[in-house]
Scaffold this motif. Sequence first.
Motif, mmCIF file in Angstrom:
data_model
loop_
_atom_site.group_PDB
_atom_site.id
_atom_site.type_symbol
_atom_site.label_atom_id
_atom_site.label_comp_id
_atom_site.label_asym_id
_atom_site.label_seq_id
_atom_site.Cartn_x
_atom_site.Cartn_y
_atom_site.Cartn_z
ATOM 1 N N ASP A 1 118.521 3.095 -111.035
ATOM 2 C CA ASP A 1 119.552 4.128 -110.968
ATOM 3 C C ASP A 1 119.815 4.617 -112.382
ATOM 4 O O ASP A 1 120.196 3.847 -113.265
ATOM 5 C CB ASP A 1 120.847 3.563 -110.380
ATOM 6 N N VAL A 2 119.587 5.883 -112.618
ATOM 7 C CA VAL A 2 119.718 6.449 -113.959
ATOM 8 C C VAL A 2 120.991 7.282 -114.030
ATOM 9 O O VAL A 2 121.190 8.190 -113.226
ATOM 10 C CB VAL A 2 118.501 7.329 -114.301
ATOM 11 N N ILE A 3 121.854 6.952 -114.958
ATOM 12 C CA ILE A 3 123.115 7.655 -115.120
ATOM 13 C C ILE A 3 123.104 8.365 -116.466
ATOM 14 O O ILE A 3 122.930 7.736 -117.511
ATOM 15 C CB ILE A 3 124.301 6.674 -115.050
ATOM 16 N N PHE A 4 123.266 9.657 -116.445
ATOM 17 C CA PHE A 4 123.296 10.439 -117.676
ATOM 18 C C PHE A 4 124.744 10.803 -117.990
ATOM 19 O O PHE A 4 125.472 11.272 -117.105
ATOM 20 C CB PHE A 4 122.492 11.736 -117.522
ATOM 21 N N THR A 5 125.152 10.599 -119.218
ATOM 22 C CA THR A 5 126.439 11.122 -119.659
ATOM 23 C C THR A 5 126.168 12.350 -120.506
ATOM 24 O O THR A 5 125.090 12.505 -121.078
ATOM 25 C CB THR A 5 127.202 10.074 -120.487
ATOM 26 N N ALA A 6 127.122 13.224 -120.559
ATOM 27 C CA ALA A 6 126.913 14.493 -121.258
ATOM 28 C C ALA A 6 126.711 14.257 -122.753
ATOM 29 O O ALA A 6 127.543 13.657 -123.422
ATOM 30 C CB ALA A 6 128.115 15.407 -121.030
ATOM 31 N N ILE A 7 125.579 14.693 -123.242
ATOM 32 C CA ILE A 7 125.293 14.626 -124.670
ATOM 33 C C ILE A 7 124.645 15.937 -125.077
ATOM 34 O O ILE A 7 124.049 16.630 -124.257
ATOM 35 C CB ILE A 7 124.344 13.453 -125.019
ATOM 36 N N PRO A 8 124.742 16.312 -126.324
ATOM 37 C CA PRO A 8 124.063 17.523 -126.762
ATOM 38 C C PRO A 8 122.561 17.399 -126.545
ATOM 39 O O PRO A 8 121.984 16.325 -126.758
ATOM 40 C CB PRO A 8 124.404 17.583 -128.263
ATOM 41 N N SER A 9 121.946 18.455 -126.085
ATOM 42 C CA SER A 9 120.511 18.435 -125.806
ATOM 43 C C SER A 9 119.740 18.937 -127.029
ATOM 44 O O SER A 9 119.924 20.073 -127.463
ATOM 45 C CB SER A 9 120.212 19.328 -124.593
ATOM 46 N N HIS A 10 118.899 18.053 -127.578
ATOM 47 C CA HIS A 10 118.053 18.423 -128.701
ATOM 48 C C HIS A 10 116.608 18.204 -128.291
ATOM 49 O O HIS A 10 116.254 17.137 -127.798
ATOM 50 C CB HIS A 10 118.387 17.581 -129.935
ATOM 51 N N LYS A 11 115.785 19.201 -128.475
ATOM 52 C CA LYS A 11 114.393 19.061 -128.097
ATOM 53 C C LYS A 11 113.522 19.922 -129.001
ATOM 54 O O LYS A 11 113.970 20.920 -129.572
ATOM 55 C CB LYS A 11 114.186 19.455 -126.634
#
Length: 279
Positions: free
Chosen positions: A133-143
């Motif tokens: 189960d993968v839980i993502f919390t809001a973080i700035p997206s850098h790519k």
Amino acid sequence: MVQNEEKIEEDNYVIKFNRTTIKTIKTGEGIVEGKRSFHGVNWWIQYYPAGYTYESKQYVSVFIFVDGGPKKLIIRGAISINGVAIYNDYNPDVFHNNGVGYLKLFSHKQCKLADHINDIVDIEFKVSVRKTDVIFTAIPSHKTSVKDQLTVTFDEYELDRNHDFEGTLKTAVKDSEKHRWWLQYFPAGDCARSKGHISLFIKASTSETKMVILSCVIRIVGTNFEKKFNMLIESDSYINFPKLISHEELKLIGGIVDSKITITCEAVFTTHDIPSLNL
């Protein structure tokens, strides 16, 4: 941030395998079993009595398909010979869409020796799914992204050369020190299942520890043909298109130019600034 919570679920299934199909079914011809569901995981089996490829034609090949991921599979297969259960645990040989393939599950010799009722052999499967189960919390997206292209060209007469293949060299991706990729193609199809088609296999690897996504467009020069896909790249990853396009369709859309066929793969490798999930 990414948090992983790992769970292990198990299910069992028995294939009622008619061993006479070893002689009546061709290599590359598969039989699909019914879909099963447990704890939010759906899975099903597709098996090939005469093998999935030419190299596995003396074996029963099996694909296990799962949705409801992310997940890792642990497969145990068993048959009974003289009342003794013969177990095999497998690491996958082939990855195909949402499935993993086991090219040499049991040999035809083992199947002939197996306990049976009117040539029906029970092949028992235990599937353990390690589901994350993968839980993502809001973080700035850098790519960051890099682009590259590979091109292969071959002659029209090669469409009749059964199972012959060529490929590109394993090539460093332009402007990247970590990504590599290469192509393998079969003008007349990779095996009996894809006869009359062009097969294309795309392979990629990376030493990057962050998550890398490959977005690719396959095109045939001189036509409007295109096929798009996205793939998570890990240490070694690949995607196969056994029936990229039929020879008949290729000719109809004008894909043979001056007696040659040219296929391009335009790729974008995108590195996301989060650790790889290693699923």
